[in-house]
Design an enzyme around this catalytic site. Structure first.
Site, PDB file in Angstrom:
ATOM      1  N   ARG A 166       1.046  -1.218   0.015  1.00  0.00           N
ATOM      2  CA  ARG A 166      -0.020   0.066   0.096  1.00  0.00           C
ATOM      3  C   ARG A 166       1.273   1.652   0.345  1.00  0.00           C
ATOM      4  O   ARG A 166       0.612   2.021   0.518  1.00  0.00           O
ATOM      5  CB  ARG A 166      -0.917  -0.177   0.795  1.00  0.00           C
ATOM      6  CG  ARG A 166      -1.782  -0.824   0.601  1.00  0.00           C
ATOM      7  CD  ARG A 166      -2.885  -1.473   0.218  1.00  0.00           C
ATOM      8  NE  ARG A 166      -3.594  -2.353   0.065  1.00  0.00           N
ATOM      9  CZ  ARG A 166      -3.844  -3.586  -0.354  1.00  0.00           C
ATOM     10  NH1 ARG A 166      -2.114  -4.196  -0.322  1.00  0.00           N
ATOM     11  NH2 ARG A 166      -4.503  -4.376   0.103  1.00  0.00           N
ATOM     12  N   SER A 238     -11.063  -1.340   3.040  1.00  0.00           N
ATOM     13  CA  SER A 238     -10.638  -1.350   4.326  1.00  0.00           C
ATOM     14  C   SER A 238      -9.334  -0.240   5.196  1.00  0.00           C
ATOM     15  O   SER A 238      -9.599   0.619   4.171  1.00  0.00           O
ATOM     16  CB  SER A 238      -9.245  -2.177   3.723  1.00  0.00           C
ATOM     17  OG  SER A 238      -9.526  -3.378   3.706  1.00  0.00           O
ATOM     18  N   GLU A 334      -5.270   3.008   7.030  1.00  0.00           N
ATOM     19  CA  GLU A 334      -5.309   2.708   5.120  1.00  0.00           C
ATOM     20  C   GLU A 334      -5.495   4.188   4.412  1.00  0.00           C
ATOM     21  O   GLU A 334      -4.899   4.548   3.530  1.00  0.00           O
ATOM     22  CB  GLU A 334      -5.616   1.784   4.624  1.00  0.00           C
ATOM     23  CG  GLU A 334      -5.343   1.311   2.767  1.00  0.00           C
ATOM     24  CD  GLU A 334      -5.280  -0.441   2.409  1.00  0.00           C
ATOM     25  OE1 GLU A 334      -5.846  -0.311   1.281  1.00  0.00           O
ATOM     26  OE2 GLU A 334      -6.251  -1.189   3.043  1.00  0.00           O
TER      27      GLU A 334
END
Length: 338
Positions: A166, A238, A334
């Site tokens: 990520r 998420s 995130e």
């Protein structure tokens, strides 16, 4: 046509949490030349700039007192192929799942595990989106950009993008310095599948039809069974990254929880699903103000209808505190707080 500039513009349709916030100025552009013209104008004014995609990875904490840019560069074109691969150049404003759908229909392999992830192509290359054992970095060949400070083009080869979990050079060392205008993807002409991750293992064990389209369909079914539809319940997907922890920390957890799910990263590191940690702390289905933890997937924080940014941030902080207290693991969001 003159470039459309919108003032005091509602961002409700540009963030998947569905929060009612405004931008002082909002500009969509359809070509690279338009982007260069806009950047030159904003530089002269010293304007604060934020470039967004589909808003699926953002939490606006207040109104944005600057200019938000959004790409409407939309095309998917084949640029070359060889015996094993086909290369597509894709505009940054293309909806990510539209690209995945076309690749699956034409039976090109590589994007099918990433189906149904919200957002746009430009953001995919910045965030290094991932799902079910695949990251988009694995199919990126190069990333075409414009430098914000100069308006000059620059092409980043995939090895220059510093991709990690990520993560990318565009999120860290060069954050805010380049705007992605298109991405060149490399897809496989021959079946190359990744079905060894989570629920896809079951699909692999019972399916003889391993076309890209069949895998895409299975991924969509799995995601729909676990994740809320953004139009029905606001979320950012998420909310936390899956933590990568030292092997000693994992062993201490495994001694108390023999069924802890994990993925070996190296001899020294293990990844544990953040959703499992959150569920062990009792957060599944809980609410805080107008925000809540999704009852089917504790990694998802949702807007239950009237959530404020503070509701969501406070809920996230409470979850982080309880996971740290119970497991000595610090969850990292995130989602980007703006």
């Amino acid at each position: 046509m003159p470039i459309a500039i919108k003032h005091q513009y509602s961002l409700r349709e540009h963030n998947t949490f569905g929060l009612e916030v405004k931008a002082k100025q909002f500009i969509s552009y359809q070509t690279i030349d338009e982007l260069i013209e806009v950047l030159a104008s904003l530089r002269d004014k010293g304007e604060q700039i934020l470039h967004i995609g589909g808003g699926s990875n953002l939490l606006f904490t207040k109104d944005f007192e600057g200019t938000i840019l959004h790409s409407e560069i939309k095309f998917i074109e084949e640029v070359s192929r060889d015996d094993q691969h086909i290369f597509f150049r894709v505009g940054s404003g293309v909806v990510w799942d539209d690209f995945c759908a076309q690749m699956a229909r034409e039976n090109y392999y590589g994007a099918e595990n990433l189906s149904y992830i919200p957002g746009e192509v430009g953001a995919s290359a910045i965030q290094n989106i991932g799902a079910y054992g695949v990251e988009v970095a694995s199919i990126i060949h190069e990333v075409e950009t414009i430098e914000v400070a100069t308006g000059q083009p620059r092409v980043f080869q995939v090895q220059e993008c510093e991709y990690g979990y990520r993560d990318s050079i565009f999120k860290n060392r060069l954050k805010g310095e380049y705007i992605v205008t298109s991405v060149v993807f490399r897809l496989s002409l021959i079946p190359v599948v990744r079905l060894d991750y989570g629920p896809l293992r079951e699909f692999n064990s019972r399916s003889e039809n391993l076309t890209a389209q069949a895998i895409r369909d299975a991924v969509i079914d799995i995601r729909r069974s676990k994740l809320p539809e953004p139009k029905e319940m606001g979320s950012a997907g998420s909310f936390f990254k899956n933590p990568v922890i030292p092997i000693e920390v994992y062993r201490a957890i495994a001694a108390a929880y023999t069924d802890v799910p994990h993925y070996v990263i190296s001899e020294d590191e293990v990844k544990i699903p953040a959703a499992w940690l959150i569920e062990q702390c009792g957060w599944k289905g809980k609410r805080h103000g107008g925000a809540g933890v999704y009852e089917k997937q504790p990694l998802i924080l949702v807007n239950l209808g009237h959530a404020t940014a503070n509701d969501i941030m406070e809920l996230a902080a409470l979850i982080q505190q309880s996971v740290f207290k119970k497991f000595n693991i610090q969850l990292e969001p995130e989602v980007n707080y703006i």
